[in-house]
Design a protein around this motif. Sequence first.
Motif, mmCIF file in Angstrom:
data_model
loop_
_atom_site.group_PDB
_atom_site.id
_atom_site.type_symbol
_atom_site.label_atom_id
_atom_site.label_comp_id
_atom_site.label_asym_id
_atom_site.label_seq_id
_atom_site.Cartn_x
_atom_site.Cartn_y
_atom_site.Cartn_z
ATOM 1 N N THR A 1 0.846 -1.188 0.000
ATOM 2 C CA THR A 1 0.000 0.000 0.000
ATOM 3 C C THR A 1 0.883 1.240 0.000
ATOM 4 O OG1 THR A 1 -0.174 0.004 2.431
ATOM 5 C CG2 THR A 1 -1.883 -1.176 1.188
ATOM 6 N N ARG B 1 6.357 3.190 2.390
ATOM 7 C CA ARG B 1 5.126 3.485 1.662
ATOM 8 C C ARG B 1 5.352 4.749 0.837
ATOM 9 N NH1 ARG B 1 0.410 4.712 4.842
ATOM 10 N NH2 ARG B 1 1.811 5.450 6.477
ATOM 11 N N TYR C 1 1.512 5.658 0.753
ATOM 12 C CA TYR C 1 1.214 6.843 1.551
ATOM 13 C C TYR C 1 0.445 7.755 0.597
ATOM 14 C CZ TYR C 1 1.955 10.730 4.822
ATOM 15 O OH TYR C 1 1.774 11.763 5.714
#
Length: 258
Positions: free
Chosen positions: A69, A90, A71
């Motif tokens: 995933t 991230r 940011y």
Amino acid sequence: MKSPDPITNDSLAHESVSHGFYTRQGGVSTGIYHGLNVGLGSNDIRENVLENRRRVAHHSGVTTDNLMTLYQVHSPQVITVSKPFENGQRPKADGLVTSKPGLAIGILTADCGPVLFADHQNQVAGACHAGWKGATGGVLENTVSAMEASGAQRKNIRAVLGPTISAANYEVGPEFVDRLLDINPENQSYLKPSQKPEHAMFDLPAYIVNRLENIGVQSVWTGHCTYADEEKFFSYRRKTHRQEEDYGRQISVISIAQ
């Protein structure tokens, strides 16, 4: 104990791809984060968030390290990945693309639009976070372009918009209306009158789906409204209206099967 029970869509269903729009079901978080909160940026107990992410990874058929995933920053930036991020990094971006089997790419949302993409024939997957800023800024088009650079063909790409705040619950002010119409006066079709003077109701799902259709990508919305269904979904706007201190995030995941 309930297990995660993600929403799936026939447009993405194929032996070469695993996907799911995860709900709040099957998590260990409590209080305002009750359920499957995967938001590392939330103020939830970190151990609970990590356990929730582990459950998502397990249900998606990958290791925790291979659940990737970002940011997210409401940008048009898209990253192509072929291996896990190092040391839990991230990167700041809002789209992910991969053709590497066994990597699950995920997008976190709590009203914005999670869009999952797949070219089954060429085995390329994509995921992007499309709030109004990202959607108007080009994150959808950039995700498709990144998929093409990884070997996808636009005519083969299918896109599904997951749980997103609906027009019935997305009221916007005059500044938003002016900004949207400055981008394109035809965007008026996505605005309906609100009961509040000078405000409007914005149809984000229709905007996203139509924008994808306009670039030649077949797309559909699952029809789930995050604001309206508290049992299944977290919602930033619901949190704001209730003046709660924070909110959880749900995740939408897609991967190329190993």
